[in-house]
Motif scaffolding. Structure first.
Motif, PDB file in Angstrom:
ATOM      1  N   GLY A 114     -55.186  43.056  30.145  1.00 20.90           N
ATOM      2  CA  GLY A 114     -55.210  41.623  29.838  1.00 20.90           C
ATOM      3  C   GLY A 114     -53.911  40.932  30.168  1.00 20.90           C
ATOM      4  N   CYS A 115     -52.793  41.598  29.872  1.00 19.71           N
ATOM      5  CA  CYS A 115     -51.474  41.012  30.136  1.00 19.71           C
ATOM      6  C   CYS A 115     -51.246  40.799  31.626  1.00 19.71           C
ATOM      7  CB  CYS A 115     -50.387  41.917  29.558  1.00 19.71           C
ATOM      8  SG  CYS A 115     -48.707  41.377  29.948  1.00 19.71           S
ATOM      9  N   VAL A 116     -51.559  41.803  32.444  1.00 21.27           N
ATOM     10  CA  VAL A 116     -51.337  41.697  33.890  1.00 21.27           C
ATOM     11  C   VAL A 116     -52.229  40.616  34.500  1.00 21.27           C
ATOM     12  CG1 VAL A 116     -51.475  42.908  36.108  1.00 21.27           C
ATOM     13  CG2 VAL A 116     -50.534  44.069  34.102  1.00 21.27           C
ATOM     14  N   ALA A 117     -53.489  40.545  34.075  1.00 22.25           N
ATOM     15  CA  ALA A 117     -54.406  39.532  34.612  1.00 22.25           C
ATOM     16  C   ALA A 117     -53.898  38.121  34.307  1.00 22.25           C
ATOM     17  CB  ALA A 117     -55.803  39.724  34.026  1.00 22.25           C
ATOM     18  N   LEU A 118     -53.446  37.882  33.083  1.00 22.69           N
ATOM     19  CA  LEU A 118     -52.951  36.564  32.694  1.00 22.69           C
ATOM     20  C   LEU A 118     -51.676  36.210  33.446  1.00 22.69           C
ATOM     21  CD1 LEU A 118     -53.123  34.079  30.850  1.00 22.69           C
ATOM     22  CD2 LEU A 118     -51.849  35.374  29.120  1.00 22.69           C
ATOM     23  N   THR A 119     -50.758  37.161  33.554  1.00 20.89           N
ATOM     24  CA  THR A 119     -49.489  36.911  34.243  1.00 20.89           C
ATOM     25  C   THR A 119     -49.701  36.637  35.722  1.00 20.89           C
ATOM     26  OG1 THR A 119     -48.383  38.376  32.669  1.00 20.89           O
ATOM     27  CG2 THR A 119     -47.186  37.835  34.671  1.00 20.89           C
ATOM     28  N   TRP A 120     -50.595  37.381  36.352  1.00 23.37           N
ATOM     29  CA  TRP A 120     -50.898  37.177  37.770  1.00 23.37           C
ATOM     30  C   TRP A 120     -51.405  35.754  37.990  1.00 23.37           C
ATOM     31  CZ3 TRP A 120     -54.680  40.831  40.902  1.00 23.37           C
ATOM     32  CH2 TRP A 120     -54.577  40.533  42.269  1.00 23.37           C
ATOM     33  N   ALA A 121     -52.311  35.308  37.141  1.00 22.26           N
ATOM     34  CA  ALA A 121     -52.853  33.951  37.284  1.00 22.26           C
ATOM     35  C   ALA A 121     -51.751  32.889  37.154  1.00 22.26           C
ATOM     36  CB  ALA A 121     -53.938  33.716  36.234  1.00 22.26           C
ATOM     37  N   THR A 132     -36.058  34.706  53.780  1.00 24.86           N
ATOM     38  CA  THR A 132     -36.550  36.021  53.370  1.00 24.86           C
ATOM     39  C   THR A 132     -36.753  36.106  51.860  1.00 24.86           C
ATOM     40  OG1 THR A 132     -35.425  37.063  55.252  1.00 24.86           O
ATOM     41  CG2 THR A 132     -36.062  38.494  53.420  1.00 24.86           C
ATOM     42  N   ALA A 133     -35.828  35.518  51.096  1.00 22.96           N
ATOM     43  CA  ALA A 133     -35.950  35.557  49.632  1.00 22.96           C
ATOM     44  C   ALA A 133     -37.233  34.867  49.176  1.00 22.96           C
ATOM     45  CB  ALA A 133     -34.729  34.898  48.986  1.00 22.96           C
ATOM     46  N   ALA A 134     -37.532  33.694  49.756  1.00 18.88           N
ATOM     47  CA  ALA A 134     -38.751  32.960  49.397  1.00 18.88           C
ATOM     48  C   ALA A 134     -39.997  33.737  49.801  1.00 18.88           C
ATOM     49  CB  ALA A 134     -38.747  31.592  50.064  1.00 18.88           C
ATOM     50  N   MET A 135     -39.954  34.386  50.964  1.00 19.90           N
ATOM     51  CA  MET A 135     -41.096  35.178  51.427  1.00 19.90           C
ATOM     52  C   MET A 135     -41.402  36.318  50.470  1.00 19.90           C
ATOM     53  SD  MET A 135     -41.856  38.344  52.929  1.00 19.90           S
ATOM     54  CE  MET A 135     -40.338  38.849  53.763  1.00 19.90           C
ATOM     55  N   LEU A 136     -40.363  37.002  49.979  1.00 22.71           N
ATOM     56  CA  LEU A 136     -40.561  38.123  49.057  1.00 22.71           C
ATOM     57  C   LEU A 136     -41.166  37.651  47.728  1.00 22.71           C
ATOM     58  CD1 LEU A 136     -37.275  40.155  49.679  1.00 22.71           C
ATOM     59  CD2 LEU A 136     -39.603  40.856  50.269  1.00 22.71           C
ATOM     60  N   ILE A 137     -40.725  36.495  47.251  1.00 17.84           N
ATOM     61  CA  ILE A 137     -41.266  35.965  45.996  1.00 17.84           C
ATOM     62  C   ILE A 137     -42.733  35.577  46.174  1.00 17.84           C
ATOM     63  CG2 ILE A 137     -41.064  34.110  44.285  1.00 17.84           C
ATOM     64  CD1 ILE A 137     -38.032  34.129  44.857  1.00 17.84           C
ATOM     65  N   HIS A 138     -43.072  34.949  47.302  1.00 17.29           N
ATOM     66  CA  HIS A 138     -44.471  34.608  47.594  1.00 17.29           C
ATOM     67  C   HIS A 138     -45.341  35.866  47.623  1.00 17.29           C
ATOM     68  CE1 HIS A 138     -44.707  30.344  48.202  1.00 17.29           C
ATOM     69  NE2 HIS A 138     -43.731  30.323  49.101  1.00 17.29           N
ATOM     70  N   LEU A 139     -44.856  36.899  48.300  1.00 15.72           N
ATOM     71  CA  LEU A 139     -45.618  38.143  48.408  1.00 15.72           C
ATOM     72  C   LEU A 139     -45.862  38.754  47.031  1.00 15.72           C
ATOM     73  CD1 LEU A 139     -46.860  40.410  50.163  1.00 15.72           C
ATOM     74  CD2 LEU A 139     -44.564  41.414  50.331  1.00 15.72           C
ATOM     75  N   PHE A 140     -44.841  38.731  46.205  1.00 18.70           N
ATOM     76  CA  PHE A 140     -44.968  39.274  44.862  1.00 18.70           C
ATOM     77  C   PHE A 140     -46.000  38.493  44.036  1.00 18.70           C
ATOM     78  CE2 PHE A 140     -43.573  38.879  40.399  1.00 18.70           C
ATOM     79  CZ  PHE A 140     -43.776  40.187  39.990  1.00 18.70           C
ATOM     80  N   CYS A 141     -45.883  37.171  44.021  1.00 15.46           N
ATOM     81  CA  CYS A 141     -46.777  36.335  43.195  1.00 15.46           C
ATOM     82  C   CYS A 141     -48.225  36.379  43.675  1.00 15.46           C
ATOM     83  CB  CYS A 141     -46.277  34.889  43.193  1.00 15.46           C
ATOM     84  SG  CYS A 141     -44.704  34.654  42.350  1.00 15.46           S
ATOM     85  N   ASN A 142     -48.439  36.590  44.974  1.00 11.79           N
ATOM     86  CA  ASN A 142     -49.793  36.593  45.520  1.00 11.79           C
ATOM     87  C   ASN A 142     -50.488  37.947  45.429  1.00 11.79           C
ATOM     88  OD1 ASN A 142     -49.920  33.871  46.260  1.00 11.79           O
ATOM     89  ND2 ASN A 142     -48.855  34.256  48.188  1.00 11.79           N
ATOM     90  N   TRP A 143     -49.766  39.040  45.693  1.00 13.33           N
ATOM     91  CA  TRP A 143     -50.430  40.330  45.865  1.00 13.33           C
ATOM     92  C   TRP A 143     -49.816  41.491  45.095  1.00 13.33           C
ATOM     93  CZ3 TRP A 143     -54.968  39.526  47.721  1.00 13.33           C
ATOM     94  CH2 TRP A 143     -55.177  38.492  48.636  1.00 13.33           C
ATOM     95  N   THR A 144     -48.528  41.751  45.319  1.00  9.22           N
ATOM     96  CA  THR A 144     -47.973  43.007  44.792  1.00  9.22           C
ATOM     97  C   THR A 144     -47.865  43.023  43.270  1.00  9.22           C
ATOM     98  OG1 THR A 144     -45.713  42.211  45.160  1.00  9.22           O
ATOM     99  CG2 THR A 144     -46.714  43.542  46.904  1.00  9.22           C
ATOM    100  N   ILE A 145     -47.962  41.866  42.640  1.00  8.88           N
ATOM    101  CA  ILE A 145     -47.931  41.796  41.181  1.00  8.88           C
ATOM    102  C   ILE A 145     -49.068  42.616  40.563  1.00  8.88           C
ATOM    103  CG2 ILE A 145     -49.344  39.705  41.068  1.00  8.88           C
ATOM    104  CD1 ILE A 145     -47.604  38.765  38.750  1.00  8.88           C
ATOM    105  N   ALA A 146     -50.174  42.771  41.291  1.00 12.23           N
ATOM    106  CA  ALA A 146     -51.325  43.529  40.778  1.00 12.23           C
ATOM    107  C   ALA A 146     -50.970  44.982  40.489  1.00 12.23           C
ATOM    108  CB  ALA A 146     -52.475  43.472  41.777  1.00 12.23           C
ATOM    109  N   GLY A 147     -49.957  45.499  41.184  1.00 12.35           N
ATOM    110  CA  GLY A 147     -49.556  46.883  40.974  1.00 12.35           C
ATOM    111  C   GLY A 147     -49.056  47.169  39.575  1.00 12.35           C
ATOM    112  N   TYR A 148     -48.727  46.116  38.817  1.00  7.35           N
ATOM    113  CA  TYR A 148     -48.204  46.336  37.466  1.00  7.35           C
ATOM    114  C   TYR A 148     -49.280  46.802  36.484  1.00  7.35           C
ATOM    115  CZ  TYR A 148     -43.463  45.247  38.508  1.00  7.35           C
ATOM    116  OH  TYR A 148     -42.194  45.326  39.012  1.00  7.35           O
ATOM    117  N   VAL A 149     -50.539  46.733  36.863  1.00  4.91           N
ATOM    118  CA  VAL A 149     -51.583  47.378  36.055  1.00  4.91           C
ATOM    119  C   VAL A 149     -51.297  48.881  35.983  1.00  4.91           C
ATOM    120  CG1 VAL A 149     -54.019  48.011  35.976  1.00  4.91           C
ATOM    121  CG2 VAL A 149     -53.368  45.672  36.544  1.00  4.91           C
TER     122      VAL A 149
END
Length: 477
Positions: A327-334, A352-369
């Motif tokens: 539940g926590c990861v789903a809410l944070t990702w949204a 590059t810094a902005a690109m990495l943040i975009h990538l994290f917020c869009n996709w790689t954040i899901a890995g925290y499950v």
């Protein structure tokens, strides 16, 4: 008239709703952690205002070293909390108090040595990470100021672990919140107002940690969790806690070691990549404070119920914790998906810094499950008598789950490094949680492994006062 006896901690997790215990413990722990990490995030925010990329990169380099120090402190606090929780659950109140007091002294001395060595070798350590020039100089200054104060954070974490072991989660949270408030007030004054930059952030950190250590010690004494250590028991008590603490330290060292490799890989793509990585590493603990808090928060619930022989409640705690992670990861990702542009503007990230943040917020954040699964499994292993499993899975993730994936990802630039770091977590998080369920399923009265995990009270040595037996007799009559 004799001195008033210390209050006796209660094993409150052995009754009542497991889900409620998990939510309250993780929630209060998350608020405390979030306060600390918000201050770290504000540090980065204030430093970013100064407009010097070298300072932002210095935070990234010094942060990696600081995480190693904190990992040791967390491992020690897990050990003292786990053993104390088991003893309290088994009704061994005096032994819990004595063990906590003995190990607390050892904890402080060990962290002082680590802090002094880190300050002495700061420049060499940073060079190994790939730091150079102004970024290396600023990071070294930061570490030289805060490292000798490592016993302060160890004391604060240790006392917080003891308070959580008896279920005093709100008190533990309040102590941490007040420390964070002090830092939040001093940071802008020292960093921007007096123009001290990273030196100001380091001074603020020391004041905050000192306050948390003092208040944590005061509260632990009030709840009857600490007393003067008994010299003849220090070695025995240290060995008892060390059975959990040493594997827990190894477990927690795995994450910063993984970060060191990732930081070194990012350094090859310039300061902007390091700045982007540093920003994400400050966002993650705030965004996932609940997930991070689970390891220390659900441990006391498991250990008390293990000590009391309530094994069905141990299994229920594991299941409830995993639902909380999802539940926590789903809410944070949204939330981060919708606010990523605001995050990038707030930290003045570009290229590059902005690109990495975009990538994290869009996709790689899901890995925290899967990282959350690993944290919950670690809590089970550390508190149920299988701490080596925790070390095995964390080091597996830090080595086999990081190095080959990141090395291959480097071929695709800094974004590939970030993706590679996440992929390893999927593999090891899944395996760790399946193993945790196997461990919990095998717990049953009479099982040798289960009995080994239960606290055993040694007979009093000849000539000692027999405080444990006398105390229990006084309270039973």
């Amino acid at each position: 008239m004799g001195a008033e006896p210390a209050p006796r901690p209660q094993a409150k997790f052995c009754t009542g709703s497991i889900l409620r215990h998990v939510v309250v413990m993780a929630g209060t722990g998350a608020i405390g952690l979030m306060a600390v990490f918000v201050v770290d995030l504000l540090n980065l925010f204030y430093i970013a205002w100064l407009g010097n990329p070298a300072l932002t990169a210095a935070i990234g380099f010094s942060g990696v070293v600081s995480y190693v120090q904190i990992a040791v402190s967390i491992g020690l606090s897990i050990g003292i909390g786990a053993i104390s929780g088991r003893l309290i659950g088994a009704g061994r109140i005096e032994q819990a108090r004595r063990v906590a007091s003995s190990f607390g002294i050892v904890m402080m001395v060990l962290c002082l040595l680590i802090g002094l060595i880190t300050a002495w070798l700061a420049t060499s350590i940073l060079a190994l990470l790939g730091a150079s020039g102004e970024a290396a100089r600023q990071a070294a200054t930061f570490l030289e100021i805060i490292s000798p104060g490592l016993p302060l954070i160890a004391a604060g974490m240790g006392c917080s672990g003891l308070l959580r072991a008896i279920g005093a989660a709100r008190i533990s949270m309040n102590v941490t919140l007040l420390g964070a408030l002090i830092s939040a007030i001093l940071d802008p004054l020292l960093i921007i107002g007096l123009g001290l930059g990273l030196e100001g952030a380091a001074i603020s950190t020391l004041f905050s940690r000192g306050f948390v250590a003092f208040m944590g010690f005061h509260r632990a004494r009030q709840h009857g969790l600490l007393a003067w250590p008994i010299r003849t028991h220090v070695l025995t008590d240290t060995k008892l806690v060390g059975q959990v603490a040493m594997p827990a330290i190894l477990t927690n060292l795995a994450t910063p070691v993984s970060s060191i490799f990732v930081t070194h890989a990012m350094a090859g793509f310039g300061l902007a990549a390091i700045a982007g990585q540093a920003t994400i590493e400050r966002i993650v603990p705030v965004a996932f404070a609940l997930v991070f808090a689970l390891t220390g928060s659900v441990g006391p619930i498991m250990s008390q119920n293990l000590g009391a022989g309530r094994l069905e409640r141990v299994r229920a705690t594991l299941v409830a914790s995993l639902w909380l992670v999802a539940g926590c990861v789903a809410l944070t990702w949204a939330i981060l998906f919708l606010t990523q542009d605001m995050v990038i503007r707030a930290f003045s990230a570009q290229g590059t810094a902005a690109m990495l943040i975009h990538l994290f917020c869009n996709w790689t954040i899901a890995g925290y499950v899967f990282i959350g699964m690993l944290f919950v499994a670690n809590a089970a292993f550390n508190n149920l008598g299988f701490p080596l499993y925790s070390a095995l899975f964390n080091w597996g993730r830090a080595t086999l789950g990081t190095i080959p994936f990141v090395w291959f990802g480097m071929k695709f630039g800094p974004g590939g490094v970030q993706v590679g770091q996440v992929l390893g977590s999927v593999l090891f998080g899944s395996c760790a949680v399946m193993t945790a369920f196997t461990v919990v399923r095998r717990l049953h009265p009479g099982d040798r492994a289960t009995e080994h995990a239960m606290p055993v009270i040694p007979p009093p040595q000849t000539g000692e006062a027999g405080l444990i037996e006398l105390d229990e007799l006084d309270h039973s009559t």
